[in-house]
Enzyme design. Sequence first.
Site, PDB file in Angstrom:
ATOM      1  N   GLN A 129       0.798  -1.226   0.000  1.00 59.40           N
ATOM      2  CA  GLN A 129       0.000   0.000   0.000  1.00 59.40           C
ATOM      3  C   GLN A 129       0.835   1.283   0.000  1.00 59.40           C
ATOM      4  O   GLN A 129       0.273   2.386  -0.011  1.00 59.40           O
ATOM      5  CB  GLN A 129      -0.974   0.023   1.170  1.00 59.40           C
ATOM      6  CG  GLN A 129      -0.327   0.078   2.535  1.00 59.40           C
ATOM      7  CD  GLN A 129      -1.345   0.359   3.632  1.00 59.40           C
ATOM      8  OE1 GLN A 129      -2.211   1.240   3.489  1.00 59.40           O
ATOM      9  NE2 GLN A 129      -1.274  -0.374   4.715  1.00 59.40           N
ATOM     10  N   ASP A 130       2.165   1.142  -0.015  1.00 62.15           N
ATOM     11  CA  ASP A 130       3.019   2.326  -0.102  1.00 62.15           C
ATOM     12  C   ASP A 130       4.116   2.106  -1.144  1.00 62.15           C
ATOM     13  O   ASP A 130       5.258   2.522  -0.964  1.00 62.15           O
ATOM     14  CB  ASP A 130       3.631   2.644   1.264  1.00 62.15           C
ATOM     15  CG  ASP A 130       4.218   4.056   1.323  1.00 62.15           C
ATOM     16  OD1 ASP A 130       3.730   4.942   0.590  1.00 62.15           O
ATOM     17  OD2 ASP A 130       5.161   4.287   2.098  1.00 62.15           O
ATOM     18  N   LEU A 131       3.759   1.462  -2.242  1.00 63.67           N
ATOM     19  CA  LEU A 131       4.721   1.231  -3.319  1.00 63.67           C
ATOM     20  C   LEU A 131       4.867   2.499  -4.151  1.00 63.67           C
ATOM     21  O   LEU A 131       3.908   2.980  -4.753  1.00 63.67           O
ATOM     22  CB  LEU A 131       4.255   0.078  -4.209  1.00 63.67           C
ATOM     23  CG  LEU A 131       5.175  -0.246  -5.388  1.00 63.67           C
ATOM     24  CD1 LEU A 131       6.558  -0.653  -4.911  1.00 63.67           C
ATOM     25  CD2 LEU A 131       4.558  -1.333  -6.261  1.00 63.67           C
ATOM     26  N   ASN A 135      10.671   3.322  -3.024  1.00 66.11           N
ATOM     27  CA  ASN A 135      10.654   2.011  -2.376  1.00 66.11           C
ATOM     28  C   ASN A 135      11.033   0.907  -3.356  1.00 66.11           C
ATOM     29  O   ASN A 135      10.678  -0.261  -3.168  1.00 66.11           O
ATOM     30  CB  ASN A 135       9.283   1.720  -1.765  1.00 66.11           C
ATOM     31  CG  ASN A 135       9.167   2.224  -0.336  1.00 66.11           C
ATOM     32  OD1 ASN A 135      10.181   2.437   0.330  1.00 66.11           O
ATOM     33  ND2 ASN A 135       7.952   2.419   0.132  1.00 66.11           N
TER      34      ASN A 135
END
Length: 226
Positions: A129-131, A135
Amino acid sequence: MLKIQWPHRESEHEAAALELWAGDGAVRLLAYDGERHALLLERCRPGTSLGEFDADAALGVLTGLLPRLWKPAGPPFRSLAEEAGWWAGYIRVEWDKDGTLFEEELVAAAVTALEELAPTQGEQVLIHQDLHADNVLAAEREPWLVIDPKPLAGEREFGLASIIRSSELGHSERAVVGRLDLLSAELGLDRERARGWALGQAIAWSFGGEYNKRHVETARWLLQAE
């Protein structure tokens, strides 16, 4: 590389996500100590962030990585439906504390999207959910490997949200809507569902932190992109 987690909601089951990916587009988990929240990870060399490269090229890399990460998933991962319900519940509470943060129209749009999308999802897969580009690191085993999963089990359309709002790939209405259009078309996903998820999460993540202003701006552009 040794990573010591700061235990929090989003990092829960990070080790399980890396185990499920098993090095397919992501760093390998070599060992895990749950009591100490310690992960021994494959080291990325040279470790250059994808965010340092041309935005169009970076978006192409992310588009190629996403389908590899979408492994069928369920427990122990928290469900996107549960997370969306939690977001919808606190958005109004947080906004009511200081209604000057942004317009109420965005609150209503975000909560409506989260409440309508959660119970009507497609196949449940593992979602980072934080790609975003920072990252993803340059490596030797593969050209690029994903790090730092914040896992949820949910439909693929939600997996576009973090990339749509990735300011390192360009922060403007044209850039944000362009990523929405390109990703949903290239990956054969429902644009409207992807738009709603991105809008909902952007507002949910807009309370506090250094990116809150950008998240609100992203939500505004997505609301206008119907």
